[in-house]
Design a protein around this motif. Structure first.
Motif: not given
Length: 197
Positions: A138-148
């Protein structure tokens, strides 16, 4: 979170939800970003004494990452570990076939991969997802989560292009502790959300 992601102006996006809870979180994001939800199925390897505590995770191709030190300390043999990995991979295949009728993966070459889950505890399942995705160019990897937990966010942020986490409690207890309703998402709900346009 959807509004925050909108400001990134992603133009060649592939939204990848980690089922089951990640599909629920991804649904409003898909609407806001005008895209469809794809699945990224990884499987936690739970500690024998407490299945909720991850000691590793299986990737969509059947390979795995795990905490070698913990495995050695609790005396899990290579054969036992291999069995746990095979069992995890069988569940990955079952979910893929049940939810989308195929084990095919979306073409990630040159895409902006956005991984969404309902939260992160130890980080093994997301780390497995990231490691596997990197092999797909992939050209980019983005992670999105509400809580960690903040330490997990700090570690995983070094492995991706962008990491968005709305709440980072310290001390951290469990993902479900920060939801009003953290009841188990049923397969039927996942399938309904995946069919959403």
């Amino acid at each position: 979170m959807a509004e925050k992601l909108k400001t990134l102006h992603l133009s060649n996006l592939c939204l990848l939800a980690v089922p089951r809870g990640g599909v629920v979180v991804a649904a409003p994001i898909a609407v806001t970003l005008d895209t469809v939800i794809n699945l990224l199925v990884t499987r936690k390897i739970g500690h024998p004494a407490n299945e909720e505590v991850a000691i590793g995770a299986v990737m969509p191709d059947g390979s795995a990452i795990f905490d070698q030190r913990t495995i050695s300390n609790i005396g899990i043999t290579d054969d036992k570990m291999e069995g746990m990995i095979k069992q995890g991979y069988s569940e990955i295949v079952r979910r893929q076939l049940h939810y989308i009728g195929s084990t095919a993966i979306p073409d990630m070459n040159g895409k902006e991969a956005l991984i969404v889950d309902d939260g992160i505890a130890t980080g093994y399942t997301i780390r497995a997802a990231i490691q596997w995705l990197k092999t797909l160019n992939p050209s980019k990897i983005i992670v999105a989560v509400p809580i960690a937990p903040p330490d997990v966010v700090a570690n995983l942020s070094q492995e991706v292009d962008k990491f968005i986490c709305l709440v980072q409690p310290d001390p951290f207890s469990a993902v479900g502790a920060y939801y009003k309703d953290f009841s188990e998402t049923k397969d039927q709900e996942v399938m309904q959300l995946l069919q959403m346009k």
